[in-house]
Every structure is written in structure tokens, then in C-alpha cells.
Design an enzyme around this catalytic site. Structure first.
Site, PDB file in Angstrom:
ATOM      1  N   SER A  31     -30.814   3.084 -19.271  1.00 44.12           N
ATOM      2  CA  SER A  31     -30.955   1.783 -18.612  1.00 44.12           C
ATOM      3  C   SER A  31     -32.003   0.925 -19.328  1.00 44.12           C
ATOM      4  O   SER A  31     -31.831   0.639 -20.513  1.00 44.12           O
ATOM      5  CB  SER A  31     -31.318   2.007 -17.143  1.00 44.12           C
ATOM      6  OG  SER A  31     -31.137   0.842 -16.408  1.00 44.12           O
ATOM      7  N   ASP A  90     -20.594   1.648 -12.789  1.00 44.07           N
ATOM      8  CA  ASP A  90     -22.013   1.265 -12.825  1.00 44.07           C
ATOM      9  C   ASP A  90     -22.159  -0.091 -12.137  1.00 44.07           C
ATOM     10  O   ASP A  90     -21.525  -1.070 -12.533  1.00 44.07           O
ATOM     11  CB  ASP A  90     -22.477   1.194 -14.291  1.00 44.07           C
ATOM     12  CG  ASP A  90     -23.987   1.038 -14.428  1.00 44.07           C
ATOM     13  OD1 ASP A  90     -24.573   0.195 -13.722  1.00 44.07           O
ATOM     14  OD2 ASP A  90     -24.576   1.748 -15.259  1.00 44.07           O
ATOM     15  N   HIS A 140     -24.798   3.844 -11.294  1.00 39.54           N
ATOM     16  CA  HIS A 140     -25.842   3.727 -12.326  1.00 39.54           C
ATOM     17  C   HIS A 140     -26.903   4.824 -12.161  1.00 39.54           C
ATOM     18  O   HIS A 140     -27.275   5.484 -13.128  1.00 39.54           O
ATOM     19  CB  HIS A 140     -26.497   2.346 -12.245  1.00 39.54           C
ATOM     20  CG  HIS A 140     -27.474   2.081 -13.343  1.00 39.54           C
ATOM     21  ND1 HIS A 140     -27.085   1.735 -14.615  1.00 39.54           N
ATOM     22  CD2 HIS A 140     -28.824   2.122 -13.363  1.00 39.54           C
ATOM     23  CE1 HIS A 140     -28.170   1.568 -15.372  1.00 39.54           C
ATOM     24  NE2 HIS A 140     -29.235   1.804 -14.630  1.00 39.54           N
TER      25      HIS A 140
END
Ligand SMILES: *[C@@H]1O[C@H](CO)[C@@H](O)[C@H](O)[C@H]1NC(C)=O
Ligand SMILES: *[C@@H]1O[C@H](CO)[C@@H](O)[C@H](O)[C@H]1NC(C)=O
Ligand SMILES: *[C@@H]1O[C@H](CO)[C@@H](O)[C@H](O)[C@H]1NC(C)=O
Length: 467
Positions: free
Chosen positions: A206, A356, A388
Site C-alpha cells: 500500500s 481492493d 485491501h
């Protein structure tokens, strides 16, 4: 931009461990980076080469439970470059476990997702024993970092956003990572490294994948001398414009004001972006920006849920803002995979969930196609059953295995794709030695719910339980 939810979910699972940290062992007061003279660059920085170690010190770090013995830890203040090439400094924390392999190290890019100007989101601050845990994200990803330590790796975890916390500024983050690797190499004899060209594999998810992906793409031109063996990255924000349109007005819109703050920091695009933003923000927008300048990721999520940076309540250009040439240029500069000379030459492990809810899958899939089209070696793993947050956990054993294979030089070249249907972890996925970490990760998965269902249902409530 970021991975808060993953944080949030894992945080809920490890919170009891966090609170059990031996805070009383911290006798030295830990100062915020803005108040800590160690973080101030000496004037010699201008004449030093990128990666020069400007200052070093041993620090006591805080481990919640999994590592029985204290781990030697160093902080290195090193020279790197602002986007405009000016010398700036950043800090990396290097952990040296007892009996570590001495010819290699892992570069671990925590998703610290924050643009607080006082430095309180910096991992180097949060890792120190006795620091208040302002940034739960770093605290939680510390669990994954420990998996590498337990496996016998030296780990370097740079504050890749640099001295202004330039969250979202991928090029700055990439060179910040590469110069931290040079710094560790330059400091190698003190750390016990037995080679001047240690092998390195980078990891980030991320927000940490912004740093990883840019380091991967810039390395062949910026730091070709480094002995990079691979890069593992997941939930990758390959296109910040795409991420912006995807999360604006959702439960995760709180990432956006802090990305604007990060991109408009002096070391990033501040010279043009800051006056632009100042000229168009409303009173409400200005107060949100001020909040982002003083707080880290989770606080920002709670501050700005279901709000829009493209609305006229935030700034006077409304939904034309993304077409404003000044902002469009800054966002455009963050597009990974666009130029052939920004293609990784070391193998890449890329993983992403189709559903996600924060970082669009389509943009990561586009990155895979671009990099492969330019001749990179990429293994792209699609998680069909993750969100996610859950995919940071579900994907970790695969990334961990890639790191080991990359060091061993056994990663196949070329591009390949696979889809995984996993929705839980095999308890022995990381090996028996790492079982305590796995147990904490399984708890995190349960807390997040299938495809992050619990987080999506009420992110605010979820975050409140852990802050
Ligand atoms: C980036 O995202 C924008 C906004 O969704 C989109 O128009 C553009 O095509 C994307 N570009 C790439 C290369 O992913
Ligand atoms: C160049 O970067 C330096 C270091 O962050 C910054 O102080 C300066 O304002 C920048 N100059 C321009 C024109 O962007
Ligand atoms: C990138 O993601 C955005 C947001 O979902 C989407 O609109 C756009 O089409 C994607 N573009 C590409 C080329 O992947």
C-alpha cells in the site's frame, strides 16, 4: 495512498500486544523528530554524496512480544535528494538480530501514510522504545518486519517520505529508499556486514508499495551499482489520479487531504502546488489541510470520511481540480510504469485484490502490463477473495517466500500471472519458527472479516476501537 484499513484491522488484533509493550523500560525521553537534534542535517550535507551517513546512533526499540532477545538497532541520518535535486536528509532504522546473515538485508517500507510536519508519523520515531504510539500503522506493520528478523535478516526501515513527510511523492520516496540502501552499505562494517555489496530485497504494501515501486523503477538509472535481488509489493498505488477518483467521497477519503499536503511539501512539488492550493481552498478545506499537516493516517481517516476533495466545499475549482494543470502535473508524475527507462531490472512480486476497496486493482494490472511490455520480470498474483487489508495478510506468505527466493536467485525470469482463492492462511505458511506471527495475523484476518467486511461496514467505529 495507503493502507489504513489494513492497519486498522491488524491493529485491532494486536492491540492487546501493543498495550503490553514495556513502556516503562524507556528511560530516555523520545523527542519528536522536529525537536530531536539528531534529525537536523549538518551543513556538510550539500557536499556529500547521496547515501552518505551524516550521523548515527544506537537506539532502544520496542518489540511487542515475539522476539525474546533485544535486537541491536541503529538509526542513520543519510543524505538523499528532494524532487528538485537539492540535498535533504532522512533517517533509516536498521535492526540487527543476533546471528543475522551478514551478506544481505531486507529494505522494509512501512506504510506510514502520514504527512504530519512534526515527524510524528515517521517509523524511526515510532519504533523507539517509549515513543507514544501515534501511528498505529507503523506499530502494526512492525509485526511483519519482525517476521524477517526472526528469519535471520538484518532489516532497514527507512523514513522514505523524507524530512517533510512527503506522503504520496513517489519519486522522492523511491530515491529515499535507494539512498537508505546506500547508507546501510556505507555503514556496513559497523553493522557487521561482511561484504561491501550486500544483496537487498525490498518489501512494501500500500503506502509502502509507493516507495517500493518507485525504488524498483528508478534503481536502474539512479543507483545501478546496488546489488538488488528483487522487490515485493502489494496493494500498489500505481496511479494516484486513479486512487483519488476511486476513494474520494468514500470511507477512505481521509487519505486525500494528507496526500495533497505530502505532494505540496517543499521537497516535493511545493514550489508550484502550495500556492495553487492556498489560492483555491475554502475555509473548510484549509482547516482539513491544517489537520493533515499535524496528524497521521488513522486520525485523518476519522477526520474526513465520506467527504470530497473534488467538492466546492473543499476548494473553489470543484471537480475540475484534477484537470488543473498544476495538480494534474504533480499527480501525473506519480504514474508508475509510464516510461521504459523506469522499469525494474530486478524481479518483482506484485500482489493485489480484485476487490481492493482503496487502491484500484485495474491500475495495478495496468502497471503489470506496462512493466512486462518494457521487459521486466514480474509475478502478478491476484487475490480473488481479499480486500485491501486482508490481502496484506493473505499475501504476506507469498511475498515472504519471494523474498527468500530472490535472495537465493531462484526467481524465474519473465512475466507470469496467477489467481489465488485463499481467504485464510495456512497456519504453517511461514514455517514453525514464525507461528506466533501467523497467529496474530490470523486474528487480524478474523477481525477484518472476509474481504474486509467488518472494516467496510464501519471504518470509523473500527478505527475508534484502536485509537
Ligand atoms: C490513471 O487514472 C486516471 C483516472 O482514473 C485514468 O484516466 C488514467 O487512464 C489512468 N492511467 C493509467 C495509465 O492507469
Ligand atoms: C527544492 O527543494 C528544497 C529542499 O526541499 C526546497 O527547500 C526548495 O524550496 C525547492 N525549490 C523549488 C524551487 O522547488
Ligand atoms: C485506474 O483506476 C481508475 C479508478 O478505478 C479507473 O477509473 C481507471 O480506468 C483505471 N485506469 C487504468 C488504465 O487502469
Amino acid at each position: 495512498m495507503l493502507n489504513i484499513k489494513s492497519i486498522v484491522s491488524i491493529a485491532a488484533a494486536v492491540l492487546p500486544l501493543v498495550s503490553a509493550r514495556p513502556a516503562s523500560l524507556g528511560t530516555r525521553a523520545v523527542l519528536l523528530p522536529e525537536d530531536d537534534p539528531f534529525y537536523q542535517a549538518p551543513i556538510t550535507i550539500d557536499s556529500s554524496a547521496p547515501g552518505t551517513v551524516l550521523k548515527s546512533r544506537k537506539v532502544a526499540t520496542s518489540f511487542f512480544g515475539f522476539i525474546p532477545n533485544p535486537v541491536e538497532a541503529w538509526q542513520l541520518l543519510y543524505r538523499t535528494n528532494a524532487v528538485n535535486g537539492t540535498a535533504i536528509s532522512a533517517v533509516t532504522t536498521v535492526f540487527v538480530p543476533t546471528g543475522a546473515k551478514t551478506d544481505r538485508f531486507v529494505s522494509f517500507h512501512t506504510a506510514y501514510d502520514g504527512s504530519s510536519r512534526d515527524g510524528k508519523c515517521d517509523p524511526s520515531y515510532n519504533y523507539q522504545l517509549g515513543a507514544p504510539q501515534e501511528d498505529i500503522i507503523s506499530s502494526v506493520e512492525f509485526l511483519l518486519l519482525q517476521a524477517f528478523l526472526i528469519d535471520g535478516y538484518i532489516v532497514s526501515a527507512p523514513d522514505y517520505e523524507g524530512p517533510d513527510a512527503a506522503f504520496g511523492a513517489g519519486r522522492l520516496e523511491g530515491t529515499g529508499v535507494l539512498d537508505s540502501i546506500r547508507a546501510v552499505q556505507n555503514f556496513g562494517s559497523t553493522l557487521g556486514l561482511t561484504t561491501t555489496t550486500p544483496a537487498v530485497v525490498g518489501y512494501g504494501y500500500s503506502g509502502g508499495a509507493i516507495a517500493t515501486g518507485w525504488a524498483a523503477g528508478l534503481q536502474p538509472t539512479y543507483a545501478p551499482e546496488l546489488n538488488i535481488k528483487g522487490w515485493a509489493q502489494g496493494g500498489t498505488p500505481a496511479n494516484l489520479t486513479g486512487t483519488t477518483v476511486f476513494i474520494d467521497g468514500t470511507a477512505f477519503s481521509g487519505f486525500l487531504p494528507q496526500a495533497l499536503v505530502g505532494l505540496s511539501s517543499p521537497s516535493a512539488y511545493g514550489a508550484t502546488l502550495e500556492p495553487k492550493i492556498d489560492s483555491i481552498v475554502t475555509t473548510e478545506g484549509a482547516s482539513q489541510i491544517a489537520f493533515a499537516e499535524a496528524n497521521c493516517g488513522v486520525a485523518n481517516l476519522l477526520q474526513f470520511p465520506f467527504k470530497s476533495v473534488q467538492s466546492i466545499e473543499f476548494q473553489t475549482e470543484g471537480d475540475r481540480i484534477l484537470y488543473d494543470p498544476v495538480l494534474a502535473y504533480a499527480l501525473d508524475q506519480q504514474l508508475m510504469g509510464r516510461f521504459s527507462n523506469e522499469t525494474p531490472t530486478a524481479p518483482v512480486y506484485l500482489f493485489h485484490a480484485t476487490s481492493d476497496e482503496i487502491i484500484p486493482y485495474a491500475n495495478a494490472s495496468t502497471l503489470y502490463n506496462e512493466w512486462c511490455g518494457y521487459g521486466a520480470s514480474v509475478d502478478f498474483v491476484t487475490y480473488a477473495n481479499g480486500g485491501h487489508a486482508t490481502t496484506e495478510v493473505l499475501g504476506f506468505p507469498g511475498a515472504f517466500e519471494f523474498v527468500n527466493s530472490a535472495f537465493a536467485g531462484t526467481v524465474a525470469s519473465g512475466c507470469s500471472q496467477q489467481t489465488k482463492l485463499d481467504s485464510t492462511l495456512n497456519p504453517i505458511a511461514l514455517g514453525a519458527q514464525l507461528e506466533p506471527i501467523l497467529v496474530a495475523l490470523l486474528n487480524a484476518l478474523a477481525a477484518a472479516g472476509t474481504q474486509d467486511a467488518n472494516i467496510k461496514a464501519d471504518v470509523s467505529n473500527f478505527a475508534k476501537t484502536i485509537t
